[in-house]
Design a protein around this motif. Structure first.
Motif, PDB file in Angstrom:
ATOM      1  N   ASP A  26       0.873  -1.179   0.000  1.00  0.00           N
ATOM      2  CA  ASP A  26       0.000   0.000   0.000  1.00  0.00           C
ATOM      3  C   ASP A  26       0.908   1.226   0.000  1.00  0.00           C
ATOM      4  N   CYS A  27       1.069   1.821  -1.162  1.00  0.00           N
ATOM      5  CA  CYS A  27       2.075   2.873  -1.333  1.00  0.00           C
ATOM      6  C   CYS A  27       1.606   4.244  -0.851  1.00  0.00           C
ATOM      7  N   THR A  28       0.334   4.363  -0.552  1.00  0.00           N
ATOM      8  CA  THR A  28      -0.224   5.608  -0.001  1.00  0.00           C
ATOM      9  C   THR A  28      -1.173   5.206   1.122  1.00  0.00           C
ATOM     10  N   VAL A  29      -0.638   4.698   2.207  1.00  0.00           N
ATOM     11  CA  VAL A  29      -1.475   4.062   3.224  1.00  0.00           C
ATOM     12  C   VAL A  29      -2.428   5.047   3.889  1.00  0.00           C
ATOM     13  N   GLY A  30      -2.062   6.328   3.929  1.00  0.00           N
ATOM     14  CA  GLY A  30      -2.964   7.337   4.486  1.00  0.00           C
ATOM     15  C   GLY A  30      -3.417   7.000   5.889  1.00  0.00           C
ATOM     16  N   LEU A  31      -4.728   7.006   6.098  1.00  0.00           N
ATOM     17  CA  LEU A  31      -5.278   6.719   7.420  1.00  0.00           C
ATOM     18  C   LEU A  31      -5.565   5.235   7.625  1.00  0.00           C
ATOM     19  N   GLY A  32      -5.170   4.410   6.674  1.00  0.00           N
ATOM     20  CA  GLY A  32      -5.199   2.959   6.871  1.00  0.00           C
ATOM     21  C   GLY A  32      -6.498   2.262   6.540  1.00  0.00           C
ATOM     22  N   GLY A  33      -7.436   2.948   5.915  1.00  0.00           N
ATOM     23  CA  GLY A  33      -8.733   2.341   5.636  1.00  0.00           C
ATOM     24  C   GLY A  33      -8.680   1.170   4.676  1.00  0.00           C
ATOM     25  N   HIS A  34      -7.980   1.343   3.567  1.00  0.00           N
ATOM     26  CA  HIS A  34      -7.864   0.242   2.601  1.00  0.00           C
ATOM     27  C   HIS A  34      -7.033  -0.908   3.172  1.00  0.00           C
ATOM     28  N   ALA A  35      -5.964  -0.561   3.870  1.00  0.00           N
ATOM     29  CA  ALA A  35      -5.123  -1.604   4.472  1.00  0.00           C
ATOM     30  C   ALA A  35      -5.928  -2.436   5.462  1.00  0.00           C
ATOM     31  N   GLU A  36      -6.746  -1.779   6.267  1.00  0.00           N
ATOM     32  CA  GLU A  36      -7.573  -2.494   7.239  1.00  0.00           C
ATOM     33  C   GLU A  36      -8.535  -3.449   6.543  1.00  0.00           C
ATOM     34  N   ALA A  37      -9.133  -3.000   5.438  1.00  0.00           N
ATOM     35  CA  ALA A  37     -10.063  -3.852   4.699  1.00  0.00           C
ATOM     36  C   ALA A  37      -9.354  -5.080   4.128  1.00  0.00           C
ATOM     37  N   ASP A  58       0.773   8.150  11.973  1.00  0.00           N
ATOM     38  CA  ASP A  58       0.429   7.965  13.391  1.00  0.00           C
ATOM     39  C   ASP A  58      -0.984   7.431  13.534  1.00  0.00           C
ATOM     40  N   PHE A  59      -1.894   7.970  12.730  1.00  0.00           N
ATOM     41  CA  PHE A  59      -3.283   7.507  12.782  1.00  0.00           C
ATOM     42  C   PHE A  59      -3.386   6.065  12.297  1.00  0.00           C
ATOM     43  N   ALA A  60      -2.698   5.761  11.198  1.00  0.00           N
ATOM     44  CA  ALA A  60      -2.745   4.407  10.643  1.00  0.00           C
ATOM     45  C   ALA A  60      -2.185   3.384  11.637  1.00  0.00           C
ATOM     46  N   LYS A  61      -1.135   3.766  12.367  1.00  0.00           N
ATOM     47  CA  LYS A  61      -0.549   2.855  13.358  1.00  0.00           C
ATOM     48  C   LYS A  61      -1.548   2.500  14.451  1.00  0.00           C
ATOM     49  N   LYS A  62      -2.332   3.478  14.867  1.00  0.00           N
ATOM     50  CA  LYS A  62      -3.356   3.213  15.880  1.00  0.00           C
ATOM     51  C   LYS A  62      -4.477   2.364  15.303  1.00  0.00           C
ATOM     52  N   ARG A  63      -4.879   2.674  14.100  1.00  0.00           N
ATOM     53  CA  ARG A  63      -5.974   1.943  13.458  1.00  0.00           C
ATOM     54  C   ARG A  63      -5.610   0.478  13.213  1.00  0.00           C
ATOM     55  N   ARG A  66      -3.691  -3.821  16.036  1.00  0.00           N
ATOM     56  CA  ARG A  66      -3.816  -5.268  16.286  1.00  0.00           C
ATOM     57  C   ARG A  66      -3.106  -6.085  15.210  1.00  0.00           C
ATOM     58  N   PHE A  67      -3.102  -5.591  13.976  1.00  0.00           N
ATOM     59  CA  PHE A  67      -2.416  -6.301  12.894  1.00  0.00           C
ATOM     60  C   PHE A  67      -0.900  -6.129  12.991  1.00  0.00           C
ATOM     61  N   GLU A  69       0.692  -5.900  15.825  1.00  0.00           N
ATOM     62  CA  GLU A  69       1.073  -6.832  16.896  1.00  0.00           C
ATOM     63  C   GLU A  69       1.145  -8.263  16.390  1.00  0.00           C
ATOM     64  N   GLU A  70       0.316  -8.577  15.386  1.00  0.00           N
ATOM     65  CA  GLU A  70       0.323  -9.920  14.796  1.00  0.00           C
ATOM     66  C   GLU A  70       1.451 -10.099  13.778  1.00  0.00           C
ATOM     67  N   GLY A  71       2.164  -9.020  13.482  1.00  0.00           N
ATOM     68  CA  GLY A  71       3.251  -9.098  12.515  1.00  0.00           C
ATOM     69  C   GLY A  71       2.791  -9.070  11.074  1.00  0.00           C
ATOM     70  N   ARG A  72       1.565  -8.574  10.848  1.00  0.00           N
ATOM     71  CA  ARG A  72       1.009  -8.568   9.489  1.00  0.00           C
ATOM     72  C   ARG A  72       1.130  -7.211   8.802  1.00  0.00           C
ATOM     73  N   VAL A  73       1.660  -6.216   9.500  1.00  0.00           N
ATOM     74  CA  VAL A  73       1.769  -4.870   8.935  1.00  0.00           C
ATOM     75  C   VAL A  73       3.125  -4.267   9.252  1.00  0.00           C
ATOM     76  N   LYS A  74       3.692  -3.619   8.245  1.00  0.00           N
ATOM     77  CA  LYS A  74       4.906  -2.822   8.421  1.00  0.00           C
ATOM     78  C   LYS A  74       4.625  -1.453   7.818  1.00  0.00           C
ATOM     79  N   LEU A  75       4.648  -0.395   8.640  1.00  0.00           N
ATOM     80  CA  LEU A  75       4.389   0.959   8.175  1.00  0.00           C
ATOM     81  C   LEU A  75       5.681   1.765   8.205  1.00  0.00           C
ATOM     82  N   LEU A  76       5.927   2.481   7.116  1.00  0.00           N
ATOM     83  CA  LEU A  76       7.168   3.233   6.983  1.00  0.00           C
ATOM     84  C   LEU A  76       6.900   4.616   6.424  1.00  0.00           C
TER      85      LEU A  76
END
Length: 290
Positions: A26-37, A58-63, A66-67, A69-76
């Motif tokens: 996700d090259c423009t993760v923004g607030l994480g809505g698409h990533a969450e879906a 910062d917002f996407a990290k909070k959103r 849980r993922f 913590e599961e090791g399913r997301v890396k945000l940069l």
């Protein structure tokens, strides 16, 4: 912010991605809505998300906590222009899917101090990355009249009054805030013409594109796609104005390593637009790596 952040065309994106299992970039993760879906609705999905906006990250990290913590997301924090390098640094040679949402986020529009919206009075900023030096204030107050005319004509697609608008901006300097810029534009654009749409829309778009070098950055990113994407992998791009859409359309059409899956762009259904009016201009194009 949850109440105003509604990711667009989510069902359509999931439909194109539902058979893919692996790394989603996700090259423009923004607030994480698409990533969450994607993480919620596609089994075995892992997301690498990029953004250059610290507040959005910062917002996407909070959103997505849980993922994460599961090791399913890396945000940069990074520009998608550097996508290939980012993947290399992570030890990832290729990904299974790529997503780009090129719209301005709801958080950027709602915060007056970011200067993106003509509906809110704030400083002339418009930087996606607040660490960069060039701001909308610099463009409005220091670029010469011809440079302003050119971006208003080309990036704002304001064919009729670009020169007049540029002249009015130069004559009314210094312009400190979004409200002051709107007042100048109101004088420059005839009332009859201005009523067709908000008279500031095209000019604010032009300045924002110039500040963030959006069109050139998109082109630089797209040429990296065939190298980053696995055979059978898919890329989905959501654009919000014709300039971006034309660039994506032309690249998908001419890149022999990609097969277009959307000959015409997919647009939001009436039900989605009713729930989220900002979605009305969204266009989705999808291609597959051959």
């Amino acid at each position: 912010m949850d109440s105003v952040h509604v990711p667009v065309l989510v069902d359509e994106i999931i439909e194109f991605f539902k058979h893919i299992h692996g790394v989603f970039f996700d090259c423009t993760v923004g607030l994480g809505g698409h990533a969450e879906a994607i993480l919620t609705r596609i089994d075995s999905s892992v997301v690498v998300g990029l953004d250059i906006d610290d507040e959005a990250l910062d917002f996407a990290k909070k959103r997505l906590e849980r993922f994460i913590e599961e090791g399913r997301v890396k945000l940069l924090k990074s520009s998608y222009v550097d996508a290939t390098r980012v993947l290399k640094d992570l030890g990832i040679s290729q990904v299974d899917a790529i997503l780009m949402d090129l719209g301005v986020s709801s958080m950027q529009l709602e915060k007056a101090e970011r200067g993106f919206s003509f509906n809110r009075d704030g400083p002339l900023d418009m930087r996606m990355n607040k660490q960069q030096t060039l701001t909308a204030y610099d463009v409005v107050n220091f670029w010469d009249e011809e440079a302003l005319r050119k971006i208003i004509f080309e990036y704002g697609e304001e064919k009729r009054y670009a020169r007049r608008i540029a002249r009015f901006i130069v004559r009314n300097r210094p312009i400190e805030t979004t409200k002051q810029l709107v007042e100048v534009l109101a004088k420059a654009i005839p009332d009859k013409y201005a009523r067709k749409r908000h008279f500031a829309t095209r000019v604010f778009q032009a300045i924002r594109i110039a500040v963030n070098n959006e069109l050139e950055n998109l082109k630089k990113f797209l040429v990296q796609v065939p190298t980053m994407l696995k055979p059978g992998g898919r890329i989905a791009v959501i654009s919000f104005h014709s300039l971006e859409d034309r660039i994506v359309k032309e690249f998908f059409r001419t890149c022999f390593e990609l097969k277009q899956l959307t000959k015409k762009p997919i647009t939001p259904r009436e039900a989605e637009i009713k729930l989220n009016p900002r979605a009305r201009s969204a266009k989705l194009r999808v291609a597959e790596r051959v």
